[in-house]
Motif scaffolding. Structure first.
Motif, PDB file in Angstrom:
ATOM      1  N   VAL A  94      17.358 -24.350  33.980  1.00 23.19           N
ATOM      2  CA  VAL A  94      16.015 -24.583  34.500  1.00 23.19           C
ATOM      3  C   VAL A  94      16.138 -25.029  35.947  1.00 23.19           C
ATOM      4  O   VAL A  94      16.917 -25.931  36.265  1.00 23.19           O
ATOM      5  CB  VAL A  94      15.285 -25.674  33.688  1.00 23.19           C
ATOM      6  CG1 VAL A  94      13.909 -25.937  34.270  1.00 23.19           C
ATOM      7  CG2 VAL A  94      15.199 -25.291  32.224  1.00 23.19           C
ATOM      8  N   LYS A  95      15.386 -24.367  36.813  1.00 21.25           N
ATOM      9  CA  LYS A  95      15.389 -24.751  38.225  1.00 21.25           C
ATOM     10  C   LYS A  95      13.971 -24.612  38.760  1.00 21.25           C
ATOM     11  O   LYS A  95      13.424 -23.506  38.787  1.00 21.25           O
ATOM     12  CB  LYS A  95      16.349 -23.875  39.018  1.00 21.25           C
ATOM     13  CG  LYS A  95      16.502 -24.315  40.453  1.00 21.25           C
ATOM     14  CD  LYS A  95      17.623 -23.606  41.150  1.00 21.25           C
ATOM     15  CE  LYS A  95      17.761 -24.158  42.557  1.00 21.25           C
ATOM     16  NZ  LYS A  95      18.856 -23.526  43.265  1.00 21.25           N
ATOM     17  N   GLY A  96      13.386 -25.730  39.129  1.00 22.69           N
ATOM     18  CA  GLY A  96      12.037 -25.702  39.681  1.00 22.69           C
ATOM     19  C   GLY A  96      10.992 -25.190  38.708  1.00 22.69           C
ATOM     20  O   GLY A  96      10.027 -24.550  39.112  1.00 22.69           O
ATOM     21  N   GLY A  97      11.193 -25.441  37.420  1.00 22.19           N
ATOM     22  CA  GLY A  97      10.237 -24.991  36.415  1.00 22.19           C
ATOM     23  C   GLY A  97      10.380 -23.524  36.055  1.00 22.19           C
ATOM     24  O   GLY A  97       9.474 -22.941  35.467  1.00 22.19           O
ATOM     25  N   VAL A  98      11.517 -22.924  36.381  1.00 23.66           N
ATOM     26  CA  VAL A  98      11.763 -21.500  36.110  1.00 23.66           C
ATOM     27  C   VAL A  98      13.064 -21.361  35.326  1.00 23.66           C
ATOM     28  O   VAL A  98      14.051 -22.034  35.625  1.00 23.66           O
ATOM     29  CB  VAL A  98      11.869 -20.699  37.430  1.00 23.66           C
ATOM     30  CG1 VAL A  98      12.188 -19.244  37.163  1.00 23.66           C
ATOM     31  CG2 VAL A  98      10.593 -20.836  38.245  1.00 23.66           C
ATOM     32  N   GLN A  99      13.044 -20.471  34.322  1.00 25.86           N
ATOM     33  CA  GLN A  99      14.256 -20.179  33.560  1.00 25.86           C
ATOM     34  C   GLN A  99      14.209 -18.737  33.079  1.00 25.86           C
ATOM     35  O   GLN A  99      13.162 -18.234  32.686  1.00 25.86           O
ATOM     36  CB  GLN A  99      14.393 -21.125  32.364  1.00 25.86           C
ATOM     37  CG  GLN A  99      15.721 -21.001  31.650  1.00 25.86           C
ATOM     38  CD  GLN A  99      15.925 -22.075  30.604  1.00 25.86           C
ATOM     39  OE1 GLN A  99      14.985 -22.661  30.093  1.00 25.86           O
ATOM     40  NE2 GLN A  99      17.181 -22.329  30.271  1.00 25.86           N
ATOM     41  N   LYS A 100      15.368 -18.076  33.120  1.00 26.94           N
ATOM     42  CA  LYS A 100      15.483 -16.686  32.673  1.00 26.94           C
ATOM     43  C   LYS A 100      16.040 -16.638  31.255  1.00 26.94           C
ATOM     44  O   LYS A 100      16.930 -17.416  30.905  1.00 26.94           O
ATOM     45  CB  LYS A 100      16.408 -15.901  33.600  1.00 26.94           C
ATOM     46  CG  LYS A 100      15.876 -15.765  34.999  1.00 26.94           C
ATOM     47  CD  LYS A 100      16.858 -15.017  35.873  1.00 26.94           C
ATOM     48  CE  LYS A 100      16.368 -15.003  37.314  1.00 26.94           C
ATOM     49  NZ  LYS A 100      17.331 -14.372  38.209  1.00 26.94           N
ATOM     50  N   PHE A 101      15.510 -15.696  30.480  1.00 26.41           N
ATOM     51  CA  PHE A 101      15.945 -15.496  29.102  1.00 26.41           C
ATOM     52  C   PHE A 101      16.167 -14.012  28.848  1.00 26.41           C
ATOM     53  O   PHE A 101      15.415 -13.172  29.345  1.00 26.41           O
ATOM     54  CB  PHE A 101      14.871 -15.976  28.113  1.00 26.41           C
ATOM     55  CG  PHE A 101      14.605 -17.450  28.150  1.00 26.41           C
ATOM     56  CD1 PHE A 101      15.244 -18.308  27.269  1.00 26.41           C
ATOM     57  CD2 PHE A 101      13.702 -17.989  29.051  1.00 26.41           C
ATOM     58  CE1 PHE A 101      14.991 -19.670  27.291  1.00 26.41           C
ATOM     59  CE2 PHE A 101      13.440 -19.347  29.082  1.00 26.41           C
ATOM     60  CZ  PHE A 101      14.090 -20.190  28.203  1.00 26.41           C
ATOM     61  N   ALA A 102      17.182 -13.699  28.048  1.00 30.49           N
ATOM     62  CA  ALA A 102      17.380 -12.343  27.544  1.00 30.49           C
ATOM     63  C   ALA A 102      16.706 -12.266  26.177  1.00 30.49           C
ATOM     64  O   ALA A 102      16.720 -13.237  25.412  1.00 30.49           O
ATOM     65  CB  ALA A 102      18.864 -12.027  27.421  1.00 30.49           C
ATOM     66  N   ILE A 103      16.129 -11.113  25.892  1.00 31.04           N
ATOM     67  CA  ILE A 103      15.401 -10.912  24.638  1.00 31.04           C
ATOM     68  C   ILE A 103      16.147  -9.884  23.795  1.00 31.04           C
ATOM     69  O   ILE A 103      16.537  -8.820  24.296  1.00 31.04           O
ATOM     70  CB  ILE A 103      13.964 -10.432  24.922  1.00 31.04           C
ATOM     71  CG1 ILE A 103      13.224 -11.500  25.725  1.00 31.04           C
ATOM     72  CG2 ILE A 103      13.239 -10.098  23.622  1.00 31.04           C
ATOM     73  CD1 ILE A 103      11.869 -11.057  26.235  1.00 31.04           C
ATOM     74  N   TYR A 104      16.327 -10.206  22.512  1.00 33.39           N
ATOM     75  CA  TYR A 104      17.082  -9.343  21.596  1.00 33.39           C
ATOM     76  C   TYR A 104      16.318  -9.117  20.297  1.00 33.39           C
ATOM     77  O   TYR A 104      15.516  -9.957  19.881  1.00 33.39           O
ATOM     78  CB  TYR A 104      18.429  -9.990  21.236  1.00 33.39           C
ATOM     79  CG  TYR A 104      19.375 -10.108  22.390  1.00 33.39           C
ATOM     80  CD1 TYR A 104      20.311  -9.114  22.646  1.00 33.39           C
ATOM     81  CD2 TYR A 104      19.340 -11.211  23.230  1.00 33.39           C
ATOM     82  CE1 TYR A 104      21.190  -9.219  23.713  1.00 33.39           C
ATOM     83  CE2 TYR A 104      20.210 -11.323  24.300  1.00 33.39           C
ATOM     84  CZ  TYR A 104      21.133 -10.329  24.537  1.00 33.39           C
ATOM     85  OH  TYR A 104      21.996 -10.437  25.594  1.00 33.39           O
ATOM     86  N   ARG A 105      16.638  -7.987  19.657  1.00 33.20           N
ATOM     87  CA  ARG A 105      16.198  -7.733  18.287  1.00 33.20           C
ATOM     88  C   ARG A 105      17.457  -7.693  17.440  1.00 33.20           C
ATOM     89  O   ARG A 105      18.305  -6.818  17.613  1.00 33.20           O
ATOM     90  CB  ARG A 105      15.447  -6.413  18.159  1.00 33.20           C
ATOM     91  CG  ARG A 105      14.961  -6.177  16.716  1.00 33.20           C
ATOM     92  CD  ARG A 105      14.226  -4.855  16.518  1.00 33.20           C
ATOM     93  NE  ARG A 105      13.083  -4.741  17.406  1.00 33.20           N
ATOM     94  CZ  ARG A 105      12.878  -3.696  18.221  1.00 33.20           C
ATOM     95  NH1 ARG A 105      13.731  -2.698  18.263  1.00 33.20           N
ATOM     96  NH2 ARG A 105      11.817  -3.664  18.989  1.00 33.20           N
ATOM     97  N   CYS A 106      17.580  -8.650  16.542  1.00 28.86           N
ATOM     98  CA  CYS A 106      18.781  -8.757  15.712  1.00 28.86           C
ATOM     99  C   CYS A 106      18.525  -8.324  14.274  1.00 28.86           C
ATOM    100  O   CYS A 106      19.429  -7.836  13.606  1.00 28.86           O
ATOM    101  CB  CYS A 106      19.309 -10.189  15.723  1.00 28.86           C
ATOM    102  SG  CYS A 106      19.813 -10.737  17.377  1.00 28.86           S
ATOM    103  N   ARG A 107      17.324  -8.510  13.803  1.00 23.12           N
ATOM    104  CA  ARG A 107      16.997  -8.116  12.426  1.00 23.12           C
ATOM    105  C   ARG A 107      16.593  -6.659  12.405  1.00 23.12           C
ATOM    106  O   ARG A 107      15.913  -6.178  13.294  1.00 23.12           O
ATOM    107  CB  ARG A 107      15.853  -8.971  11.885  1.00 23.12           C
ATOM    108  CG  ARG A 107      16.223 -10.427  11.785  1.00 23.12           C
ATOM    109  CD  ARG A 107      15.082 -11.250  11.223  1.00 23.12           C
ATOM    110  NE  ARG A 107      15.214 -12.606  11.729  1.00 23.12           N
ATOM    111  CZ  ARG A 107      14.311 -13.238  12.445  1.00 23.12           C
ATOM    112  NH1 ARG A 107      13.167 -12.674  12.724  1.00 23.12           N
ATOM    113  NH2 ARG A 107      14.522 -14.452  12.879  1.00 23.12           N
ATOM    114  N   LYS A 108      17.008  -5.993  11.387  1.00 24.62           N
ATOM    115  CA  LYS A 108      16.668  -4.561  11.247  1.00 24.62           C
ATOM    116  C   LYS A 108      15.332  -4.397  10.580  1.00 24.62           C
ATOM    117  O   LYS A 108      14.851  -5.137   9.847  1.00 24.62           O
ATOM    118  CB  LYS A 108      17.743  -3.831  10.436  1.00 24.62           C
ATOM    119  CG  LYS A 108      19.118  -3.971  11.033  1.00 24.62           C
ATOM    120  CD  LYS A 108      19.265  -3.121  12.242  1.00 24.62           C
ATOM    121  CE  LYS A 108      20.680  -3.276  12.781  1.00 24.62           C
ATOM    122  NZ  LYS A 108      20.878  -2.932  14.081  1.00 24.62           N
TER     123      LYS A 108
END
Length: 108
Positions: A94-108
């Motif tokens: 977290v920097k200055g109220g910003v954060q990056k996330f990766a999004i995944y689909r794990c369940r089939k």
């Protein structure tokens, strides 16, 4: 008269503080999204990235790091649910109220 002015200022300050908080609500779908570590998604399909943003301060008043982090996670989970994802991985701090996330689909 002084007490009335003081009470008015307290109410106004409280209103400004509340206005600075985003109070993001999790969607029903996002309640199924999990925040996981990168080693948990090795066999998952990567759907994309999201950048979550919230205010981390209001003027000279800083919001707690935990509150900011929680809000960012809610936003990222909501975004993941919209993309059909079920897992998110924080890929930055977290920097200055910003954060990056990766999004995944794990369940089939």
């Amino acid at each position: 008269m002084y007490q009335i002015k003081q009470a008015f200022l307290i109410v106004m300050l409280g209103g400004f503080l509340l206005a600075g908080c985003s109070f993001n609500e999790p969607t029903e779908a996002s309640k199924q999204v999990m925040l996981v570590k990168d080693y948990n998604v090795t066999s998952c399909q990567k759907l994309g990235m999201t950048v979550a943003r919230v205010k981390d301060s209001l003027g000279a008043i800083k919001f707690s790091e935990d509150e900011v982090q929680e809000e960012l996670i809610v936003i990222a989970k909501n975004d993941a649910a919209e993309m059909g994802g079920d897992s998110i991985v924080a890929v930055s701090d977290v920097k200055g109220g910003v954060q990056k996330f990766a999004i995944y689909r794990c369940r089939k």
